[in-house]
Scaffold this motif. Sequence first.
Motif, PDB file in Angstrom:
ATOM      1  N   THR A 197      10.137  -4.049  60.694  1.00  0.00           N
ATOM      2  CA  THR A 197       9.159  -4.707  61.559  1.00  0.00           C
ATOM      3  C   THR A 197       7.789  -4.743  60.886  1.00  0.00           C
ATOM      4  OG1 THR A 197      10.368  -3.900  63.482  1.00  0.00           O
ATOM      5  CG2 THR A 197       8.135  -4.676  63.852  1.00  0.00           C
ATOM      6  N   TYR A 198       7.423  -3.660  60.235  1.00  0.00           N
ATOM      7  CA  TYR A 198       6.156  -3.608  59.501  1.00  0.00           C
ATOM      8  C   TYR A 198       6.124  -4.671  58.399  1.00  0.00           C
ATOM      9  CZ  TYR A 198       2.491  -1.876  56.429  1.00  0.00           C
ATOM     10  OH  TYR A 198       1.390  -1.775  55.634  1.00  0.00           O
ATOM     11  N   VAL A 199       7.227  -4.841  57.699  1.00  0.00           N
ATOM     12  CA  VAL A 199       7.293  -5.853  56.635  1.00  0.00           C
ATOM     13  C   VAL A 199       7.105  -7.244  57.226  1.00  0.00           C
ATOM     14  CG1 VAL A 199       8.848  -6.956  54.975  1.00  0.00           C
ATOM     15  CG2 VAL A 199       8.681  -4.473  55.063  1.00  0.00           C
ATOM     16  N   GLU A 200       7.741  -7.519  58.341  1.00  0.00           N
ATOM     17  CA  GLU A 200       7.604  -8.843  58.960  1.00  0.00           C
ATOM     18  C   GLU A 200       6.171  -9.091  59.423  1.00  0.00           C
ATOM     19  OE1 GLU A 200       9.926 -11.073  58.862  1.00  0.00           O
ATOM     20  OE2 GLU A 200      11.428  -9.697  58.088  1.00  0.00           O
ATOM     21  N   VAL A 201       5.546  -8.087  60.009  1.00  0.00           N
ATOM     22  CA  VAL A 201       4.152  -8.232  60.451  1.00  0.00           C
ATOM     23  C   VAL A 201       3.242  -8.426  59.245  1.00  0.00           C
ATOM     24  CG1 VAL A 201       2.233  -7.012  61.552  1.00  0.00           C
ATOM     25  CG2 VAL A 201       4.486  -7.018  62.619  1.00  0.00           C
ATOM     26  N   CYS A 202       3.491  -7.707  58.147  1.00  0.00           N
ATOM     27  CA  CYS A 202       2.694  -7.883  56.929  1.00  0.00           C
ATOM     28  C   CYS A 202       2.850  -9.277  56.358  1.00  0.00           C
ATOM     29  CB  CYS A 202       3.081  -6.840  55.885  1.00  0.00           C
ATOM     30  SG  CYS A 202       2.406  -5.225  56.237  1.00  0.00           S
ATOM     31  N   ILE A 203       4.047  -9.825  56.427  1.00  0.00           N
ATOM     32  CA  ILE A 203       4.266 -11.189  55.943  1.00  0.00           C
ATOM     33  C   ILE A 203       3.428 -12.169  56.752  1.00  0.00           C
ATOM     34  CG2 ILE A 203       5.976 -13.051  55.846  1.00  0.00           C
ATOM     35  CD1 ILE A 203       8.025 -10.927  55.033  1.00  0.00           C
ATOM     36  N   ILE A 204       3.414 -12.011  58.065  1.00  0.00           N
ATOM     37  CA  ILE A 204       2.616 -12.897  58.917  1.00  0.00           C
ATOM     38  C   ILE A 204       1.126 -12.711  58.625  1.00  0.00           C
ATOM     39  CG2 ILE A 204       1.913 -13.317  61.296  1.00  0.00           C
ATOM     40  CD1 ILE A 204       4.809 -12.832  62.106  1.00  0.00           C
ATOM     41  N   VAL A 244      19.406  -0.013  49.777  1.00  0.00           N
ATOM     42  CA  VAL A 244      19.263  -1.358  49.203  1.00  0.00           C
ATOM     43  C   VAL A 244      18.002  -2.028  49.748  1.00  0.00           C
ATOM     44  CG1 VAL A 244      20.304  -3.659  49.114  1.00  0.00           C
ATOM     45  CG2 VAL A 244      21.724  -1.640  48.759  1.00  0.00           C
ATOM     46  N   PHE A 245      17.779  -1.917  51.044  1.00  0.00           N
ATOM     47  CA  PHE A 245      16.578  -2.499  51.662  1.00  0.00           C
ATOM     48  C   PHE A 245      15.312  -1.896  51.075  1.00  0.00           C
ATOM     49  CE2 PHE A 245      13.403  -2.090  55.137  1.00  0.00           C
ATOM     50  CZ  PHE A 245      13.068  -3.419  55.248  1.00  0.00           C
ATOM     51  N   ALA A 246      15.281  -0.580  50.973  1.00  0.00           N
ATOM     52  CA  ALA A 246      14.093   0.095  50.444  1.00  0.00           C
ATOM     53  C   ALA A 246      13.875  -0.216  48.975  1.00  0.00           C
ATOM     54  CB  ALA A 246      14.211   1.603  50.648  1.00  0.00           C
ATOM     55  N   SER A 247      14.938  -0.427  48.212  1.00  0.00           N
ATOM     56  CA  SER A 247      14.773  -0.723  46.787  1.00  0.00           C
ATOM     57  C   SER A 247      14.221  -2.129  46.554  1.00  0.00           C
ATOM     58  CB  SER A 247      16.091  -0.528  46.042  1.00  0.00           C
ATOM     59  OG  SER A 247      17.047  -1.455  46.494  1.00  0.00           O
ATOM     60  N   PHE A 248      14.436  -3.050  47.498  1.00  0.00           N
ATOM     61  CA  PHE A 248      13.909  -4.401  47.339  1.00  0.00           C
ATOM     62  C   PHE A 248      12.542  -4.605  47.990  1.00  0.00           C
ATOM     63  CE2 PHE A 248      18.369  -5.460  46.423  1.00  0.00           C
ATOM     64  CZ  PHE A 248      18.171  -6.187  45.266  1.00  0.00           C
ATOM     65  N   LEU A 249      12.024  -3.609  48.688  1.00  0.00           N
ATOM     66  CA  LEU A 249      10.714  -3.750  49.326  1.00  0.00           C
ATOM     67  C   LEU A 249       9.575  -4.019  48.348  1.00  0.00           C
ATOM     68  CD1 LEU A 249      10.535  -1.241  52.283  1.00  0.00           C
ATOM     69  CD2 LEU A 249      10.410  -3.717  52.342  1.00  0.00           C
ATOM     70  N   PRO A 250       9.487  -3.297  47.223  1.00  0.00           N
ATOM     71  CA  PRO A 250       8.392  -3.613  46.294  1.00  0.00           C
ATOM     72  C   PRO A 250       8.442  -5.055  45.797  1.00  0.00           C
ATOM     73  CG  PRO A 250       9.367  -1.511  45.726  1.00  0.00           C
ATOM     74  CD  PRO A 250      10.238  -2.118  46.788  1.00  0.00           C
ATOM     75  N   PHE A 251       9.627  -5.577  45.538  1.00  0.00           N
ATOM     76  CA  PHE A 251       9.763  -6.966  45.104  1.00  0.00           C
ATOM     77  C   PHE A 251       9.315  -7.923  46.198  1.00  0.00           C
ATOM     78  CE2 PHE A 251      12.358 -10.841  44.802  1.00  0.00           C
ATOM     79  CZ  PHE A 251      11.867 -11.324  43.600  1.00  0.00           C
ATOM     80  N   LYS A 252       9.663  -7.616  47.440  1.00  0.00           N
ATOM     81  CA  LYS A 252       9.267  -8.475  48.559  1.00  0.00           C
ATOM     82  C   LYS A 252       7.745  -8.530  48.695  1.00  0.00           C
ATOM     83  CE  LYS A 252      10.457 -10.184  52.813  1.00  0.00           C
ATOM     84  NZ  LYS A 252      11.197 -11.394  52.958  1.00  0.00           N
ATOM     85  N   PHE A 253       7.100  -7.362  48.630  1.00  0.00           N
ATOM     86  CA  PHE A 253       5.641  -7.350  48.719  1.00  0.00           C
ATOM     87  C   PHE A 253       4.998  -7.997  47.508  1.00  0.00           C
ATOM     88  CE2 PHE A 253       6.081  -3.926  51.945  1.00  0.00           C
ATOM     89  CZ  PHE A 253       5.343  -4.560  52.933  1.00  0.00           C
ATOM     90  N   TRP A 254       5.575  -7.835  46.340  1.00  0.00           N
ATOM     91  CA  TRP A 254       5.019  -8.441  45.127  1.00  0.00           C
ATOM     92  C   TRP A 254       5.069  -9.957  45.230  1.00  0.00           C
ATOM     93  CZ3 TRP A 254       7.435 -11.215  41.083  1.00  0.00           C
ATOM     94  CH2 TRP A 254       6.614 -11.445  39.972  1.00  0.00           C
TER      95      TRP A 254
END
Length: 143
Positions: free
Chosen positions: A119-126, A45-55
């Motif tokens: 953690t990578y996603v959080e750092v990318c958000i920052i 579920v987490f991996a399937s929503f990653l593209p949406f989060k980055f978009w």
Amino acid sequence: MQQNSTNRPFCSDPLWDLNLTWYNKDPDFTHCFQSTVLIYVPIVVFASFLPFKFWTWEKKKKGSIPWKSFIGARIALNLALIVINLIQFVMEMMWLDKMRPISNIIAPVVLVVTFLLATYVEVCIICLSNGLINTYENNSNSA
């Protein structure tokens, strides 16, 4: 004497046991269910929503993000969970000669990879919010 890994079972018990889950005074999931389904389903579920989060973060303009301390705490929690699961993996490898099921060895590795990704996603958000990472769209407009 260490046995061949081809003889090692994937799980120590069945995936689902109705007598243990439903027809019991103290219901519980089997260990196999806990170390496979309860780990893999949330990760999918987490991996399937990653593209949406980055978009969504790519579409946002540069600016401050709300609750930077909250994101910092989430990064710290992810790093603590990575350390805990690495310790669990090392412990499973130390007991490798005791015919432990493969699911006990794979589960901490999958969790470490997932927490590293989180953690990578959080750092990318920052970094995206501070303008440290230029998206393709920003680079093409400046040229």
